[in-house]
Design a protein around this motif. Structure first.
Motif, PDB file in Angstrom:
ATOM      1  N   TYR A  51       0.861  -1.180   0.000  1.00  0.00           N
ATOM      2  CA  TYR A  51       0.000   0.000   0.000  1.00  0.00           C
ATOM      3  C   TYR A  51       0.898   1.231   0.000  1.00  0.00           C
ATOM      4  N   HIS A  52       0.799   2.033  -1.038  1.00  0.00           N
ATOM      5  CA  HIS A  52       1.675   3.194  -1.210  1.00  0.00           C
ATOM      6  C   HIS A  52       3.144   2.746  -1.110  1.00  0.00           C
ATOM      7  N   ASN A  53       3.874   3.265  -0.112  1.00  0.00           N
ATOM      8  CA  ASN A  53       5.301   2.955   0.014  1.00  0.00           C
ATOM      9  C   ASN A  53       5.574   1.895   1.075  1.00  0.00           C
ATOM     10  N   SER A  54       4.575   1.092   1.405  1.00  0.00           N
ATOM     11  CA  SER A  54       4.749   0.086   2.451  1.00  0.00           C
ATOM     12  C   SER A  54       5.678  -1.033   1.990  1.00  0.00           C
ATOM     13  N   GLY A  55       6.152  -1.814   2.961  1.00  0.00           N
ATOM     14  CA  GLY A  55       6.840  -3.046   2.641  1.00  0.00           C
ATOM     15  C   GLY A  55       5.820  -4.129   2.330  1.00  0.00           C
ATOM     16  N   TYR A  56       6.318  -5.352   2.141  1.00  0.00           N
ATOM     17  CA  TYR A  56       5.461  -6.457   1.725  1.00  0.00           C
ATOM     18  C   TYR A  56       4.521  -6.864   2.855  1.00  0.00           C
ATOM     19  N   LEU A  57       3.234  -6.588   2.687  1.00  0.00           N
ATOM     20  CA  LEU A  57       2.159  -6.951   3.627  1.00  0.00           C
ATOM     21  C   LEU A  57       2.306  -6.319   5.011  1.00  0.00           C
ATOM     22  N   ASP A  58       3.210  -5.340   5.159  1.00  0.00           N
ATOM     23  CA  ASP A  58       3.400  -4.801   6.508  1.00  0.00           C
ATOM     24  C   ASP A  58       2.340  -3.773   6.908  1.00  0.00           C
ATOM     25  N   PHE A  59       1.469  -3.419   5.983  1.00  0.00           N
ATOM     26  CA  PHE A  59       0.365  -2.503   6.302  1.00  0.00           C
ATOM     27  C   PHE A  59      -0.874  -3.247   6.783  1.00  0.00           C
ATOM     28  N   ALA A  60      -0.863  -4.590   6.683  1.00  0.00           N
ATOM     29  CA  ALA A  60      -2.094  -5.383   6.829  1.00  0.00           C
ATOM     30  C   ALA A  60      -2.256  -6.035   8.194  1.00  0.00           C
ATOM     31  N   GLY A  61      -1.502  -5.583   9.192  1.00  0.00           N
ATOM     32  CA  GLY A  61      -1.590  -6.195  10.515  1.00  0.00           C
ATOM     33  C   GLY A  61      -2.996  -6.191  11.094  1.00  0.00           C
ATOM     34  N   ASP A  62      -3.692  -5.070  10.954  1.00  0.00           N
ATOM     35  CA  ASP A  62      -5.067  -4.986  11.466  1.00  0.00           C
ATOM     36  C   ASP A  62      -5.989  -5.955  10.737  1.00  0.00           C
ATOM     37  N   GLN A  63      -5.761  -6.115   9.439  1.00  0.00           N
ATOM     38  CA  GLN A  63      -6.598  -7.032   8.665  1.00  0.00           C
ATOM     39  C   GLN A  63      -6.393  -8.474   9.133  1.00  0.00           C
ATOM     40  N   TYR A  64      -5.139  -8.855   9.385  1.00  0.00           N
ATOM     41  CA  TYR A  64      -4.876 -10.220   9.835  1.00  0.00           C
ATOM     42  C   TYR A  64      -5.351 -10.447  11.271  1.00  0.00           C
ATOM     43  N   GLU A  65      -5.325  -9.404  12.064  1.00  0.00           N
ATOM     44  CA  GLU A  65      -5.863  -9.531  13.425  1.00  0.00           C
ATOM     45  C   GLU A  65      -7.367  -9.792  13.383  1.00  0.00           C
ATOM     46  N   ARG A  66      -8.052  -9.143  12.437  1.00  0.00           N
ATOM     47  CA  ARG A  66      -9.487  -9.399  12.268  1.00  0.00           C
ATOM     48  C   ARG A  66      -9.718 -10.850  11.840  1.00  0.00           C
ATOM     49  N   LEU A  67      -8.869 -11.350  10.962  1.00  0.00           N
ATOM     50  CA  LEU A  67      -9.047 -12.687  10.410  1.00  0.00           C
ATOM     51  C   LEU A  67      -8.686 -13.776  11.412  1.00  0.00           C
ATOM     52  N   PHE A  68      -7.528 -13.660  12.038  1.00  0.00           N
ATOM     53  CA  PHE A  68      -7.009 -14.744  12.872  1.00  0.00           C
ATOM     54  C   PHE A  68      -7.291 -14.568  14.358  1.00  0.00           C
ATOM     55  N   GLY A  69      -7.677 -13.356  14.771  1.00  0.00           N
ATOM     56  CA  GLY A  69      -7.864 -13.126  16.194  1.00  0.00           C
ATOM     57  C   GLY A  69      -6.522 -13.214  16.923  1.00  0.00           C
ATOM     58  N   LYS A  70      -6.553 -13.723  18.147  1.00  0.00           N
ATOM     59  CA  LYS A  70      -5.329 -13.825  18.951  1.00  0.00           C
ATOM     60  C   LYS A  70      -4.592 -15.137  18.717  1.00  0.00           C
ATOM     61  N   GLU A  71      -5.223 -16.093  18.036  1.00  0.00           N
ATOM     62  CA  GLU A  71      -4.609 -17.395  17.808  1.00  0.00           C
ATOM     63  C   GLU A  71      -3.494 -17.285  16.765  1.00  0.00           C
ATOM     64  N   LYS A  72      -2.413 -18.021  16.986  1.00  0.00           N
ATOM     65  CA  LYS A  72      -1.291 -18.065  16.048  1.00  0.00           C
ATOM     66  C   LYS A  72      -1.348 -19.372  15.264  1.00  0.00           C
ATOM     67  N   TYR A  73      -1.285 -19.263  13.957  1.00  0.00           N
ATOM     68  CA  TYR A  73      -1.530 -20.405  13.074  1.00  0.00           C
ATOM     69  C   TYR A  73      -0.275 -20.849  12.334  1.00  0.00           C
ATOM     70  N   GLU A  74      -0.255 -22.140  11.994  1.00  0.00           N
ATOM     71  CA  GLU A  74       0.603 -22.618  10.917  1.00  0.00           C
ATOM     72  C   GLU A  74      -0.255 -22.570   9.665  1.00  0.00           C
ATOM     73  N   GLY A 102       3.290 -13.317  14.104  1.00  0.00           N
ATOM     74  CA  GLY A 102       3.324 -14.496  14.956  1.00  0.00           C
ATOM     75  C   GLY A 102       2.849 -15.777  14.313  1.00  0.00           C
ATOM     76  N   HIS A 103       2.685 -15.777  12.972  1.00  0.00           N
ATOM     77  CA  HIS A 103       2.194 -16.967  12.275  1.00  0.00           C
ATOM     78  C   HIS A 103       3.329 -17.653  11.510  1.00  0.00           C
ATOM     79  N   LYS A 104       3.205 -18.961  11.346  1.00  0.00           N
ATOM     80  CA  LYS A 104       4.179 -19.750  10.597  1.00  0.00           C
ATOM     81  C   LYS A 104       3.613 -20.066   9.225  1.00  0.00           C
ATOM     82  N   ILE A 105       4.426 -19.906   8.199  1.00  0.00           N
ATOM     83  CA  ILE A 105       4.027 -20.168   6.812  1.00  0.00           C
ATOM     84  C   ILE A 105       4.763 -21.396   6.287  1.00  0.00           C
ATOM     85  N   VAL A 106       4.005 -22.330   5.708  1.00  0.00           N
ATOM     86  CA  VAL A 106       4.593 -23.504   5.066  1.00  0.00           C
ATOM     87  C   VAL A 106       3.994 -23.635   3.669  1.00  0.00           C
ATOM     88  N   GLY A 107       4.842 -23.637   2.643  1.00  0.00           N
ATOM     89  CA  GLY A 107       4.373 -23.729   1.264  1.00  0.00           C
ATOM     90  C   GLY A 107       3.847 -25.115   0.924  1.00  0.00           C
TER      91      GLY A 107
END
Length: 288
Positions: A51-74, A102-107
């Motif tokens: 978004y504008h001059n943001s880094g990769y997905l670093d503007f979307a923290g609020d969006q992911y908090e809405r999606l995942f809540g407080k739980e941390k996912y793989e 706080g989430h783990k990504i596995v391809g």
């Protein structure tokens, strides 16, 4: 051999009939089969990874908090939209972005059996890139219906750019070049209407080029029963349960563009940030 005027006229009429037949066949599509949707379903449809001059997905923290809540996912990551590069590099880029949350990504390419990986996933993310390649590869892996089933049953889903576009019933409103040929245009259908990610209004100053509005107007002329929502950079649709949707994004992001059917061409309405609506209202004649 002589050709009479009647022969020419007959050939012309047959050609016109064939053209009409071709158009009719082209317009036909196989609707997605109805599927039960859990009230716990959570789907985040993001326009972009920046978004504008943001880094990769670093503007979307609020969006992911809405999606995942407080739980941390793989999170099972689908990198199939990546074309110019490797899945490993793409996975690393997304891992670095989601580590901050706080989430783990596995391809999914790490698994010998991609279908089993989807069946056992606790959450799914689909990255951006080329939508045609993404859909083709998901069909080849046999995971389109499986992802649809798991997400509709309640596991969280996020997708940005191409990964957001495939949350629609089809990929028909992608911006991408058709570099691959999937067996079907059908995608997940988490929402009953089409979106256009990375939406930018107007053309390039000084150039007589085709605009995004031009392309979407053609889509609406050809598909009289559909409407399209353009998602500017940074914005997202957050879908919960079967019908509830909210427009979210950075506080200074643009209102969404709702392209509507009209007697001649199309008309436009705007949907401001924070708007909550029933997805069934995005139809000709619908009102939010």
């Amino acid at each position: 051999m002589t050709v009479s005027r009647r022969d020419i006229l007959s050939a012309t009429l047959l050609g016109a009939a064939a053209m009409v037949s071709t158009v009719a066949q082209a317009k036909q599509k196989t609707p997605l089969k109805p599927m039960k949707v859990s009230p716990k379903r959570r789907v985040l449809i993001q326009s972009s990874s920046r978004y504008h001059n943001s880094g990769y997905l670093d503007f979307a923290g609020d969006q992911y908090e809405r999606l995942f809540g407080k739980e941390k996912y793989e999170i099972l990551f689908i990198p199939y939209a990546k074309v110019a590069g490797t899945y490993d590099d793409y996975e690393k880029q997304v891992q670095d972005a989601f580590k901050a949350y706080g989430h783990k990504i596995v391809g999914i390419h790490r698994f010998k059996d991609p279908q089993k990986a989807v069946r056992e996933a606790k959450a799914i993310a689909v990255g951006g890139g080329n939508t045609w390649a993404l859909v083709t590869r998901m069909y080849e892996a046999g995971i389109i219906d499986l992802i649809r089933e798991r997400v509709n049953a309640g596991i969280p889903y996020c997708g940005w750019s191409a990964g957001g576009n495939v949350a629609c019933p089809t990929l028909r409103t992608t911006n991408d070049m058709p570099i691959a040929e999937p067996p079907s245009f059908n995608t997940f259908g988490f929402i009953p209407f089409q979106t256009n990610p990375h939406f930018i209004s107007g053309g390039t100053q000084g150039l007589n080029n085709e605009t995004r509005e031009d392309r979407l107007e053609e889509f609406l002329w050809y598909n009289k029963d559909e409407e399209v929502i353009g998602l500017p950079e940074g914005t997202a649709l957050f879908v919960t349960g079967e019908y509830d949707c909210e427009v979210i994004g950075p506080k200074d992001s643009e209102a969404l563009y709702w392209f509507r059917q009209a007697p001649k061409g199309m008309k436009l309405e705007r949907i401001p940030l924070g708007t909550k609506f029933d997805v069934r209202k995005i139809v000709p004649g619908g009102k939010l």
